[in-house]
Design an enzyme around this catalytic site. Structure first.
Site, PDB file in Angstrom:
ATOM      1  N   LEU A 158       0.847  -1.189   0.000  1.00  0.00           N
ATOM      2  CA  LEU A 158       0.000   0.000   0.000  1.00  0.00           C
ATOM      3  C   LEU A 158       0.887   1.245   0.000  1.00  0.00           C
ATOM      4  O   LEU A 158       1.497   1.591   1.009  1.00  0.00           O
ATOM      5  CB  LEU A 158      -0.917  -0.015   1.224  1.00  0.00           C
ATOM      6  CG  LEU A 158      -1.808  -1.263   1.363  1.00  0.00           C
ATOM      7  CD1 LEU A 158      -2.701  -1.149   2.590  1.00  0.00           C
ATOM      8  CD2 LEU A 158      -2.641  -1.482   0.107  1.00  0.00           C
ATOM      9  N   ARG A 179       0.756  13.598   7.449  1.00  0.00           N
ATOM     10  CA  ARG A 179       1.352  13.814   8.770  1.00  0.00           C
ATOM     11  C   ARG A 179       2.858  14.026   8.710  1.00  0.00           C
ATOM     12  O   ARG A 179       3.477  14.413   9.698  1.00  0.00           O
ATOM     13  CB  ARG A 179       1.044  12.617   9.690  1.00  0.00           C
ATOM     14  CG  ARG A 179      -0.395  12.576  10.163  1.00  0.00           C
ATOM     15  CD  ARG A 179      -0.627  11.376  11.061  1.00  0.00           C
ATOM     16  NE  ARG A 179      -0.651  10.131  10.310  1.00  0.00           N
ATOM     17  CZ  ARG A 179      -0.721   8.918  10.860  1.00  0.00           C
ATOM     18  NH1 ARG A 179      -0.726   8.805  12.180  1.00  0.00           N
ATOM     19  NH2 ARG A 179      -0.767   7.841  10.120  1.00  0.00           N
ATOM     20  N   LYS A 220       6.867  10.746   2.047  1.00  0.00           N
ATOM     21  CA  LYS A 220       7.692  10.007   3.010  1.00  0.00           C
ATOM     22  C   LYS A 220       8.233   8.712   2.409  1.00  0.00           C
ATOM     23  O   LYS A 220       9.336   8.260   2.774  1.00  0.00           O
ATOM     24  CB  LYS A 220       6.890   9.693   4.260  1.00  0.00           C
ATOM     25  CG  LYS A 220       5.716   8.742   4.036  1.00  0.00           C
ATOM     26  CD  LYS A 220       4.935   8.479   5.298  1.00  0.00           C
ATOM     27  CE  LYS A 220       3.769   7.515   5.054  1.00  0.00           C
ATOM     28  NZ  LYS A 220       3.003   7.275   6.281  1.00  0.00           N
ATOM     29  N   ARG A 280      39.508   9.674  -5.823  1.00  0.00           N
ATOM     30  CA  ARG A 280      38.341  10.235  -6.485  1.00  0.00           C
ATOM     31  C   ARG A 280      37.883   9.326  -7.621  1.00  0.00           C
ATOM     32  O   ARG A 280      38.584   8.380  -8.002  1.00  0.00           O
ATOM     33  CB  ARG A 280      38.668  11.640  -6.989  1.00  0.00           C
ATOM     34  CG  ARG A 280      38.857  12.648  -5.855  1.00  0.00           C
ATOM     35  CD  ARG A 280      39.457  13.950  -6.346  1.00  0.00           C
ATOM     36  NE  ARG A 280      38.653  14.584  -7.381  1.00  0.00           N
ATOM     37  CZ  ARG A 280      39.041  15.626  -8.097  1.00  0.00           C
ATOM     38  NH1 ARG A 280      40.257  16.161  -7.885  1.00  0.00           N
ATOM     39  NH2 ARG A 280      38.254  16.156  -9.007  1.00  0.00           N
ATOM     40  N   LYS A 323      42.999  11.015  -8.818  1.00  0.00           N
ATOM     41  CA  LYS A 323      41.756  11.235  -9.561  1.00  0.00           C
ATOM     42  C   LYS A 323      41.877  10.653 -10.956  1.00  0.00           C
ATOM     43  O   LYS A 323      42.824  10.951 -11.685  1.00  0.00           O
ATOM     44  CB  LYS A 323      41.450  12.744  -9.627  1.00  0.00           C
ATOM     45  CG  LYS A 323      40.078  13.104 -10.203  1.00  0.00           C
ATOM     46  CD  LYS A 323      40.051  13.263 -11.708  1.00  0.00           C
ATOM     47  CE  LYS A 323      40.819  14.472 -12.176  1.00  0.00           C
ATOM     48  NZ  LYS A 323      40.661  14.677 -13.665  1.00  0.00           N
ATOM     49  N   SER A 371      61.192  13.823  -5.075  1.00  0.00           N
ATOM     50  CA  SER A 371      60.259  14.658  -4.320  1.00  0.00           C
ATOM     51  C   SER A 371      60.113  16.056  -4.938  1.00  0.00           C
ATOM     52  O   SER A 371      61.038  16.573  -5.563  1.00  0.00           O
ATOM     53  CB  SER A 371      60.740  14.796  -2.877  1.00  0.00           C
ATOM     54  OG  SER A 371      60.757  13.530  -2.248  1.00  0.00           O
ATOM     55  N   ALA A 422      64.721  15.343  -7.934  1.00  0.00           N
ATOM     56  CA  ALA A 422      63.853  16.083  -7.017  1.00  0.00           C
ATOM     57  C   ALA A 422      63.801  17.558  -7.400  1.00  0.00           C
ATOM     58  O   ALA A 422      64.800  18.149  -7.822  1.00  0.00           O
ATOM     59  CB  ALA A 422      64.351  15.927  -5.588  1.00  0.00           C
TER      60      ALA A 422
END
Length: 474
Positions: free
Chosen positions: A11, A18, A25, A341, A359, A413, A431
């Site tokens: 149903l 309400r 709902k 990501r 990503k 780095s 680096a």
């Protein structure tokens, strides 16, 4: 002997008067699945077939939502265009069940926590009792406005009285009607057709059938649920959160039975469609959402959030890492405080460390980027070391460009790889380099200004700042 097949009627035509919100709902998500989606899915899991969903609009949002969430279910639809009560709503299923004879489950579309096992048990009790109608009942700590179950001196159900029509003595009865029924079809139809509308609302109440069947000597059974919280409905925001808590406990309990270890079961959030392997360990405050799959023996540390991703076996996701739309291979390690990501693929044994963001990139087997790095639109080969502070500069202000790092490369780095660019197999990048051209295999790329040391410069600078004379040229 097992009970015979059973049809179902959900149903879902209510107006949510309400529930003070901007949408129905039944459409609100609970653990990533709508309220009505839970009900339909659990009917299917209990082998209810066919399932008829009664809605207010054949082209409305409830139909759209259910079709999206349960796309392969052989559902049937009925329409109650004018809200005239639960009895009338059930009658709208008559045309689509015209050739059906047998038991039919009737369940409200806002009771998502009713488990498939409970539906089967209710069906079994109905079948064994040879009942014309069986209703689920329970004793609630706060029965509120639930209809009361009235029994005779022998404990047999004689009627169900709606809360608004109960006298003070009846309102004191602790046993309530939980709104889940099994009745024999088409016998039920005969009784529904004889219902008269209630004078206050002009509605036809399904619960009126109970007293009429009892009066005719038809067997009616009240089946008391062990955990009546399963059948709680959603009419207010408070009830929505209560039901979500019930669902959350059910989901965690099911995975515990399958061999998942939760260090704090009440402090995790598992979506309805999440799949966990055997011997997975889940620490507190983990959030797993969407179509996420976690492989066997993987460990998820506190604060991890994973959405629509697949994590392989024997992997470790360290504290406060976020993974979205990604594939993480077997024996990989991610984090702490890393972000993967959408479009990210980590092949087996790859390692992504703290404050690293990846990503739309593929990281090859055994490769690692362990500190303060951004890899976007990159293809990284096997056994590559990406040094701390490395950035793939993939965006030129207009479009994204790819970076390719072949097998066995060492990136020093604080390097910047300005895409589009390729670093050949076995090459080294010194680096602090800014790489703007392709690096041939087995080459050393140095792209930084040559260092020059000026001895005594600091002392001379200090003397000038203090106003002391300096030698010419200083």
């Amino acid at each position: 002997m097992r009970a015979e097949r059973i049809a179902g009627i959900v149903l879902a035509a209510g107006q949510s008067t309400r529930f003070k919100a901007g949408r129905q709902k039944l459409l609100f998500p609970l653990l990533g699945r709508s309220v009505v989606g839970w009900v339909v899915r659990r009917c299917r899991q209990a082998d209810v077939d066919p399932v008829v969903v009664v809605v207010a609009d054949a082209d409305g949002p409830v139909v759209e939502q259910v079709r999206r969430e349960v796309p392969d279910a052989p559902l049937r639809w009925a329409v109650q265009a004018v809200p005239r009560g639960t009895g009338d709503a059930v009658l709208q299923a008559r045309p689509v069940l015209e050739d059906y004879q047998g038991p039919v489950l009737i369940i409200n579309g806002d009771t998502p926590a009713v488990r498939p096992e409970t539906i089967r048990s209710l069906h079994e009790a109905h079948w064994r009792a040879g009942a014309a109608l069986t209703l689920a009942t329970g004793v609630l700590a706060d029965p509120a406005a639930y209809g009361r179950v009235l029994r005779d001196e022998h404990g047999r159900v004689r009627a169900v009285r709606e809360w608004a029509e109960c006298d003070p003595a009846e309102r004191a009865i602790p046993e309530v009607n939980l709104g889940v029924y099994i009745a024999e079809w088409p016998l039920l139809v005969e009784y529904l057709e004889r219902l008269t509308p209630h004078p206050d609302k002009g509605e036809y109440y399904l619960t009126d059938v109970v007293a009429r069947m009892v009066a005719d000597g038809r067997p009616v059974v009240g089946y008391r649920l062990q955990d009546p919280a399963e059948a709680l409905g959603v009419n207010t925001w408070e009830e929505l959160h209560t039901v979500q808590d019930v669902l959350a406990r059910q989901v965690v309990r099911e995975w515990v039975r399958r061999g998942v270890h939760f260090l704090a079961p009440d402090r995790v959030w598992l979506g309805a469609d999440v799949v966990l392997g055997a011997d997975v360990v889940v620490y507190p405050d983990v959030v797993l959402e969407g179509a996420t799959v976690i492989g066997d023996r993987t460990v998820l540390y506190p604060g991890v959030r994973i959405r629509d991703s697949r994590v392989g076996a024997d992997a470790v996701v360290w504290d406060h890492s976020v993974i979205e739309g990604s594939l993480v291979g077997d024996r990989c390690q991610v984090g702490p405080m890393a972000r993967l990501r959408p479009g990210t693929v980590l092949e087996a044994e790859a390692r992504i460390g703290n404050f690293v963001e990846v990503k739309n990139s593929r990281i090859g087997t055994g490769s690692k980027a362990l500190h303060l790095t951004y890899l976007g639109d990159a293809t990284v080969g096997r056994n590559v070391n990406v040094g701390a502070g490395t950035i793939t500069c993939n965006y030129d202000g207009f479009q994204k460009h790819p970076t390719v790092i072949e097998d066995d490369v060492f990136i020093g780095s604080d390097s910047q790889l300005v895409a589009p660019v390729r670093v050949g197999r076995g090459a080294y990048v010194a680096a602090g380099s800014t790489i703007t051209r392709d690096v041939p295999p087995d080459s050393l790329a140095i792209a930084r200004a040559r260092q020059e040391n000026k001895e005594g410069w600091v002392e001379r600078r200090r003397r000038r700042a203090q106003g002391h004379p300096t030698s010419p040229g200083e």
